[in-house]
Design a protein around this motif. Structure first.
Motif, PDB file in Angstrom:
ATOM      1  N   THR A 350      25.073  36.951  34.659  1.00  0.00           N
ATOM      2  CA  THR A 350      25.541  37.618  35.881  1.00  0.00           C
ATOM      3  C   THR A 350      27.035  37.446  36.056  1.00  0.00           C
ATOM      4  OG1 THR A 350      23.387  37.156  36.909  1.00  0.00           O
ATOM      5  CG2 THR A 350      25.211  37.797  38.367  1.00  0.00           C
ATOM      6  N   SER A 351      27.562  36.290  35.723  1.00  0.00           N
ATOM      7  CA  SER A 351      29.001  36.039  35.866  1.00  0.00           C
ATOM      8  C   SER A 351      29.814  36.877  34.889  1.00  0.00           C
ATOM      9  CB  SER A 351      29.305  34.545  35.653  1.00  0.00           C
ATOM     10  OG  SER A 351      28.888  34.133  34.353  1.00  0.00           O
ATOM     11  N   GLU A 352      29.228  37.286  33.774  1.00  0.00           N
ATOM     12  CA  GLU A 352      29.945  38.073  32.767  1.00  0.00           C
ATOM     13  C   GLU A 352      29.908  39.578  33.062  1.00  0.00           C
ATOM     14  OE1 GLU A 352      29.061  35.166  28.899  1.00  0.00           O
ATOM     15  OE2 GLU A 352      27.823  36.948  29.265  1.00  0.00           O
ATOM     16  N   GLN A 353      29.170  39.976  34.077  1.00  0.00           N
ATOM     17  CA  GLN A 353      29.026  41.398  34.393  1.00  0.00           C
ATOM     18  C   GLN A 353      30.023  41.892  35.430  1.00  0.00           C
ATOM     19  OE1 GLN A 353      24.948  41.847  35.616  1.00  0.00           O
ATOM     20  NE2 GLN A 353      24.120  41.542  33.554  1.00  0.00           N
ATOM     21  N   ASN A 354      30.951  41.033  35.866  1.00  0.00           N
ATOM     22  CA  ASN A 354      31.904  41.400  36.906  1.00  0.00           C
ATOM     23  C   ASN A 354      33.279  41.710  36.306  1.00  0.00           C
ATOM     24  OD1 ASN A 354      29.962  40.906  38.960  1.00  0.00           O
ATOM     25  ND2 ASN A 354      30.453  38.703  38.915  1.00  0.00           N
ATOM     26  N   GLN A 358      39.323  42.618  41.517  1.00  0.00           N
ATOM     27  CA  GLN A 358      38.590  43.446  42.470  1.00  0.00           C
ATOM     28  C   GLN A 358      39.272  43.517  43.834  1.00  0.00           C
ATOM     29  OE1 GLN A 358      35.508  45.244  41.589  1.00  0.00           O
ATOM     30  NE2 GLN A 358      36.730  44.809  39.778  1.00  0.00           N
ATOM     31  N   ARG A 411      29.552  50.176  32.677  1.00  0.00           N
ATOM     32  CA  ARG A 411      30.117  48.861  32.968  1.00  0.00           C
ATOM     33  C   ARG A 411      30.303  48.064  31.683  1.00  0.00           C
ATOM     34  NH1 ARG A 411      30.118  47.147  38.323  1.00  0.00           N
ATOM     35  NH2 ARG A 411      30.206  44.963  37.579  1.00  0.00           N
ATOM     36  N   LEU A 415      33.779  46.430  30.208  1.00  0.00           N
ATOM     37  CA  LEU A 415      33.806  44.977  30.076  1.00  0.00           C
ATOM     38  C   LEU A 415      34.228  44.583  28.667  1.00  0.00           C
ATOM     39  CD1 LEU A 415      30.574  43.958  32.045  1.00  0.00           C
ATOM     40  CD2 LEU A 415      32.950  43.444  32.691  1.00  0.00           C
ATOM     41  N   GLN A 425      36.730  49.870  38.507  1.00  0.00           N
ATOM     42  CA  GLN A 425      35.555  49.745  39.355  1.00  0.00           C
ATOM     43  C   GLN A 425      34.527  50.776  38.911  1.00  0.00           C
ATOM     44  OE1 GLN A 425      35.882  51.122  43.393  1.00  0.00           O
ATOM     45  NE2 GLN A 425      34.257  49.756  44.148  1.00  0.00           N
ATOM     46  N   GLN A 427      30.782  52.292  39.960  1.00  0.00           N
ATOM     47  CA  GLN A 427      29.800  52.338  41.039  1.00  0.00           C
ATOM     48  C   GLN A 427      28.631  53.234  40.658  1.00  0.00           C
ATOM     49  OE1 GLN A 427      33.068  53.401  43.986  1.00  0.00           O
ATOM     50  NE2 GLN A 427      31.753  52.133  45.305  1.00  0.00           N
TER      51      GLN A 427
END
Length: 674
Positions: A350-354, A358, A411, A415, A425, A427
């Motif tokens: 989860t931390s690598e998906q941001n 931002q 995404r 990344l 970003q 969405q």
């Protein structure tokens, strides 16, 4: 005494009687010295008719025929000199049988003859050009008939002398003596005119040869025409009734087809092509001789023409359908790429998906871009090309909105391939809870059964013949999301909207500093051509459209638009869009798409940008100026021939392909090649 009487009698018979008889004959013979004959002759000559008109000649009553002079500037309207000669001959023949006025009629006829002969003479130097034109006309007619002009005395044959009496011959001799000079002049002039005529074709012949223009690839066209003619002959009854000719003609057809092959130029034909062409022509000549019913051939040719036109229409329709189908279809490599990226994305923590940075997403001082796409590779090119040309990439923020199917893949791509110092970003449109059918009329229409039938039911009698309006992309709300920019970016002042089929070639930051003079939309106008005006997109037969808009108003381009969101909110543009969408629920105001409602929504609210900011047509027009492309800030592949498809225009593909790293692991795994 008796002897003397006999001698005197013989002397009277042999000497005196002939003298008496001879003198008596001379007394009864009419001469030119008689006053009556002379007066009659003068009166006749002075009142002779020429070309049906009677005129008077100023001559003396005692003037002899030897003193007649040639008239100058006389015009004769006969078509040919032969006609005048024949007319004069008839006059002489008639005069020879006339016992009353033989000599004067003979002279009159001969004078007419020489009057017509004098047409060809050129004694007046001032009228030389007019004479030469008359000579050329006469000699052209005579040479075409295979005759050569001769003097008057030569045209009178021996048969005429036989018909004339001895007296007529003597009179003819006198007339010939009188007209000798004129005939000589006529002969000289005629000979010179013949020489002129003979030289004339030599001058005009090269000009006619120069006018012959060689038809490019004429032999290939001739061979194809022969095949058409041969097929017509084979279909006619007269040919079918002649088996020998039918076999020969079919053999020639095979030979020509073998020689012609796929050749489109004469240089691609074989060495024996001329021999086959000649042999086929000889066979077709036989076929033309066999056919005796031209009406059947004409009917058959018309039937073939109609059939060919029908086939052409069908092929054009199939080509259009296949082109539209190709444009709608996702290539295998582009289908593989999001699947591979999605799989990799869900293997991340989860931390690598941001994404980083931002906090810049709502900073109005930065340069914000809006990109709505479901094509990962196309979105990557837009971002890469923009960052490459940006002077300060750290101030650029990209807002990408995609659908649920491509959200993870989009995404994952950015990344793995971050755009340097720029901010990204991504969405999911499904997260916009405010965007629903109760708020958006277009979303309600897209979900209706009638709209689904329009796109997915086939063979509908009421379906639109223009296939581009039946593209299912119009069912995607992503295509209409550009009308909700203030709702998506509530804290931003300006946003630059970009389509996913563009390539950026220059820094675009200058667009944010433009004074748009109170307008909402900044766009490049496209009214250089007639089909980019309002009447191309809107239905002006509808009174509502005709009342509110100008059919000749300039259209403008979607694909690179700067939007002032503050003015958008102040002028309540979203409500304007909604009201017009409700009026078009039955699609009577415009066809589907986003440009027609955009033209209506931003009517009199669009600021025209310089054309160098945005150049269109790379997806359908192979004739876009190279100079315009090189100086453009943004080039747009609008149309069906997208650069990532095989049908893309090859000479424009490199502008897009140079921003794609084909050595990337994911691209090689999905077999995506340039």
């Amino acid at each position: 005494m008796m002897v003397r009487n006999v001698v005197i009698g013989m002397l009277f018979v042999t000497v005196i009687a002939p003298i008496v008889l001879y003198t008596d004959r001379l007394g009864t013979f009419p001469t030119f010295s008689s006053s009556s004959s002379s007066n009659d002759f003068v009166e006749d000559v002075t009142t002779f008719a020429f070309n049906g008109e009677t005129g008077r000649l100023n001559v003396l009553s005692q003037e002899s025929s030897s003193k007649f002079k040639e008239s100058i500037g006389m015009v004769y309207s006969d078509n040919s000199h032969h006609q005048s000669l024949s007319d004069s001959s008839k006059v002489i023949l008639e005069s020879s049988t006339d016992t009353g006025n033989s000599k004067k009629d003979l002279l009159l006829g001969e004078s007419r003859e020489h009057a017509s002969a004098r047409v060809l003479s050129t004694t007046n130097e001032e009228n030389r050009s007019m004479s030469e034109n008359a000579i050329k006309q006469v000699t052209d007619d005579e040479i075409e008939d295979g005759n050569q002009v001769k003097p008057d005395t030569d045209t009178e044959g021996d048969g005429k002398d036989d018909a004339m009496g001895t007296d007529s011959k003597e009179i003819q001799k006198q007339i010939n003596d009188v007209s000798g000079d004129t005939a000589a002049k006529h002969e000289q002039t005629t000979e010179s005119s013949v020489r002129v005529v003979k030289r004339e074709p030599a001058k005009t012949r090269p000009e006619k040869q120069n006018e012959r223009v060689a038809i490019p690839d004429g032999r290939v066209r001739h061979l194809k025409d022969q095949l058409v003619r041969a097929r017509v002959y084979l279909s006619l009854p007269a040919t079918r009734n002649n088996p020998h000719f039918t076999r020969e003609l079919r053999l020639r057809v095979k030979e020509v087809q073998r020689v012609l092959g796929d050749a489109s130029k004469d240089s691609e034909l074989g060495k024996n092509s001329y021999d086959k062409l000649k042999a086929m022509e000889q066979t077709l000549t036989k076929g033309r001789q066999i056919q005796d019913d031209c009406a059947s051939a004409v009917k058959k040719l018309r039937a073939m023409l109609h059939s060919t036109e029908e086939q052409l229409r069908v092929h054009k329709k199939q080509t259009l359908f296949l082109t539209q189908l190709t444009a709608k279809t996702l290539p295998k490599g582009l289908h593989c790429l999001p699947l591979r990226l999605t799989t990799e994305y869900y293997t991340l923590n989860t931390s690598e998906q941001n994404f980083p940075n931002q906090e810049k997403l709502e900073d109005p001082q930065l340069y914000h871009y809006a990109l709505f796409s479901d094509n990962v590779l196309a979105a990557a090119v837009v971002v890469n090309s923009t960052i490459t040309r940006a002077k300060d990439p750290a101030k650029h923020v990209f807002h990408i909105v995609t659908d649920r199917l491509n959200y993870a893949a989009m995404r994952m791509w950015f990344l793995v391939n971050p755009p340097g110092k720029a901010t990204i970003q991504v969405q999911n449109i499904e997260e916009f809870t405010w965007l629903n059918a109760s708020y958006s009329p277009v979303l309600k229409q897209l979900a209706s059964q009638s709209m689904i039938d329009y796109y997915f039911r086939t063979h509908r009698a009421s379906s639109d013949s223009n296939l581009k309006f039946r593209n299912p992309k119009y069912l995607s709300i992503l295509n209409h999301l550009r009308f909700y920019l203030p709702e998506i970016f509530p804290k931003l002042n300006k946003v630059l909207f970009l389509d996913d089929d563009i390539v950026v070639q220059k820094d675009l930051t200058g667009l944010w500093s433009l004074d748009m003079k109170g307008n909402v939309n900044g766009a490049v106008e496209t009214c250089g051509e007639s089909f980019h005006r309002f009447d191309r997109y809107l239905n002006f037969s509808n009174p509502l459209i005709a009342k509110n808009f100008d059919p000749r108003a300039c259209g403008w381009a979607y694909g690179m638009n700067i939007f002032d969101l503050d003015e958008w909110k102040r002028q309540n543009i979203t409500d304007v869009y909604h009201s017009w969408q409700k009026l078009n629920r039955d699609r009577q105001l415009w066809k589907l798409g986003t440009l027609p409602p955009g033209l209506i929504t931003f009517w009199k609210r669009t600021f025209p940008l310089d054309k160098s900011w945005h150049v269109l047509g790379l997806g359908y027009n192979p004739s876009v100026s190279q100079k315009d492309i090189e100086r453009a800030a943004v080039i747009h592949y609008n149309g069906n021939m997208k650069p990532w498809l095989e049908i893309g225009i090859s000479k424009y593909r490199n502008y897009w392909a140079k921003h794609v790293d084909y050595d990337h692991l994911y691209l090689r795994d999905c077999n995506i090649n340039p």
